[in-house]
Design a protein around this motif. Sequence first.
Motif: not given
Length: 379
Positions: A145, A217, A160, A163, A149, A147
């Motif tokens: 992962h 992202d 989220p 990612a 958050l 990410s």
Amino acid sequence: MADSRGGPLVLGIETSCDETGVGIVRGHTLLADAVASSVDEHARFGGVVPEVASRAHLEAMVPTIQRALKDAGVTAADLDGIAVTAGPGLAGALLVGVSAAKAYAYALGKPLYGVNHLASHICVDQLEHGPLPEPTMALLVSGGHSSLLLAPDITADVRPLGATIDDAAGEAFDKVARVLNLGFPGGPVIDRWAREGDPEAIRFPRGLTGPRDAAYDFSFSGLKTSVARWIEAKRAAGEEVPVADVSASFQEAVVDVLTRKAVRACKDNGVDHLMIGGGVAANSRLRAMAQRRCEDAGIRLRVPRPKLCTDNGAMVAALGAEMVARNRPASAWDLSADSSLPVTEPHVPDPHAHDHAHDHGHAHDHDHFHELSKDNLYP
């Protein structure tokens, strides 16, 4: 060692990948953190083999739970609840943990909490730095992962922001280490080599950092390919590959993007602190650059010690204890492992339960306590 005043006493089980983790937490205090790793069994394959991981969890589960209880100085009967990673992760590995948690919870008459692996990585910081600010901005970076958050409430509301769209950061470390013949796992060994190298020796690409790219992202596949081609060109020309410089330059590219986007997310959302978790958070360069960039931006940085960044049972117990403290409903006995459990679900409650105080002294009074059968105990 146990403290009668410090909040719920919860045992957490983590089996999402190749580490059997069992932690025991009282409120925000860590009492035990026992880990049995099968990483050596996977090293010869150059990556984690799900079937090998599942079998290793089976063998390690009971001894690791017994070791954690002994380390904590408590008995199983003292526990207020059992928490377990319900997902995301490797399906077979998760099932071992979920099945064990059900068996212990049922035998002991304790509530069961199936929790989210990613939310647990955020919650573990409470064991080091006290209660999480609300909302919490978290950058989670691991083998599976990458990410960003935003968590207004770690037990019920995790959002989220961004990612990875391809390789996770830790995955890229493993693949570059393989090309450099440095072994598995790649993160720690590249970190060590990078300390001897020049991070500006080679200018590798920074993925998704253009003005039109998604702000939060991540993409590391192009970087990984670029590094591999650079190494291949050197070898094809009969030249020696400068392992330290390649490691440092590659690591710099990853860390640059991670920290830049995380600080931007804090600024854009008006959050004055950043929490970094997951296995790659143990990386020394990531910690150093995040510290510098956060200081420059007036953001407080929270990073747990390296042992709490990698997968462990303490993080699951921490989130479980928070569930108990906030009176979140326990999970049903037909709880199943969900290899793609979304981070928007910090835990998997009993769909028939009301979100009210859990009467831990009378767990057998719960209707769902009698819904157990051989059919739904093992999903």
